[in-house]
Write an enzyme that holds these catalytic residues in place. Structure first.
Site, short mmCIF file in Angstrom:
data_model
loop_
_atom_site.label_atom_id
_atom_site.label_comp_id
_atom_site.label_asym_id
_atom_site.label_seq_id
_atom_site.Cartn_x
_atom_site.Cartn_y
_atom_site.Cartn_z
N GLU A 130 166.33 69.56 46.82
CA GLU A 130 167.59 69.86 45.71
C GLU A 130 168.43 69.10 46.16
O GLU A 130 169.18 68.81 44.93
CB GLU A 130 168.12 71.58 46.24
CG GLU A 130 166.81 72.71 45.51
CD GLU A 130 167.30 74.22 45.76
OE1 GLU A 130 168.41 74.34 45.09
OE2 GLU A 130 166.89 75.23 46.27
N HIS A 133 168.81 79.18 39.56
CA HIS A 133 168.21 80.67 40.08
C HIS A 133 167.41 81.72 39.39
O HIS A 133 166.55 82.06 39.96
CB HIS A 133 168.77 81.30 40.79
CG HIS A 133 168.64 79.52 42.51
ND1 HIS A 133 169.66 79.03 42.78
CD2 HIS A 133 167.64 79.52 43.62
CE1 HIS A 133 169.51 77.67 43.84
NE2 HIS A 133 168.83 79.28 44.17
#
Length: 280
Positions: A150, A183
């Site tokens: 990420e 998310h």
């Protein structure tokens, strides 16, 4: 003190935030919703979760692939990114220490405060068990590799591309909102962390989203105070997930942790007004 003139010039090279974030959202979105569907095929079988975990991992790779494509096309970007892996001469030991300690200290302090409200001291026991599963991949592996992948996207290209348009404070808030939305598809995948949090209680799911705001403010503070060092953000990100799984905090302790992080982030922003609010 704000970021230097040389940093500002380097940040200005990251010119395509819309393209980057659209691609970094749509690809995982499709893969994660498909993974969520597969993971819940009944009767439940491990093979379905294994297939779902592979799709989920490919989705996790999407932002870094997008960042790599954008960066590889521009020699100046390549030089800038490569230099930010090894610019530790600009990193004061204090910021490295804070990157290592803020998240573990905050969860330990939150657990300590929860004892005053009658919560169990067993939260401090290192059980060796995890609160979620990850299909074919070991949980400990994902706790390390997910932050690495990420941050190799968010802090090689993503964050700076937003900062070309806005100051660091607005950049952090916009990214926090984006990251929370990013998310959400993971809540559909059976036994994944986000899925388990939401199923336990809506308030814990809401806490997860709220906690992202102070977390991003603190991470970007460390990022820009260390000359945009990418390794610092990876360390900070790994400690966030790893130590919340190393111990056994009650979900309410995580709410206390969010309150503590909000307080710390507020103090940092007030102290570092020039950094957060200077115009790019």
């Amino acid at each position: 003190m704000g970021i230097s003139v040389s940093q500002s010039k380097a940040v200005s090279l990251y010119k395509h935030p819309k393209r980057f974030f659209i691609l970094s959202t749509l690809i995982p979105l499709v893969l994660w919703f498909v993974a969520g569907f597969i993971s819940r095929i009944t009767p439940y079988e491990d093979k379905f979760l294994n297939i779902a975990s592979i799709l989920a991992f490919i989705g996790l790779l999407a932002p870094i692939v997008v960042a790599f494509i954008f960066i590889s096309k521009e020699p100046r970007l390549r030089r800038d990114v490569n230099g930010r892996f090894f610019n530790f001469r600009e990193v004061k030991p204090l910021y490295l220490l804070l990157a290592c300690l803020i998240m573990p200290v905050s969860i330990l302090l939150a657990q300590s405060i929860s004892l005053l409200f009658g919560y169990s001291h067993k939260q401090f026991i290192i059980t060796g068990e995890f609160t979620f599963s990850s299909g074919i991949f070991p949980v400990w592996f994902l706790l390390i590799i997910a932050p690495v992948l990420e941050e190799l996207a968010w802090h090689t290209y993503g964050t700076d591309s937003i900062h070309t348009k806005y100051n660091i404070f607005k950049t952090s808030l916009l990214f926090a909102v984006y990251w929370g939305i990013w998310h959400l598809p993971l809540t559909t995948i059976r036994d994944y962390y986000q899925s388990n949090v939401v199923e336990e209680s809506w308030i814990y799911g809401l806490n997860f989203l709220v906690s992202i705001i102070p977390y991003v403010l603190l991470m970007n503070w460390l990022y820009y105070k260390t000359g945009r060092n990418i390794i610092i953000t990876i360390i900070f990100h790994i400690t966030a997930g790893f130590f919340n799984e190393l111990f056994a905090p009650h979900p309410d302790s995580k709410i206390i942790q969010t309150v503590l992080l909000c307080g710390l982030a507020t103090m940092v922003v007030l102290k570092e007004k020039q950094l957060f609010f200077q115009h790019q």
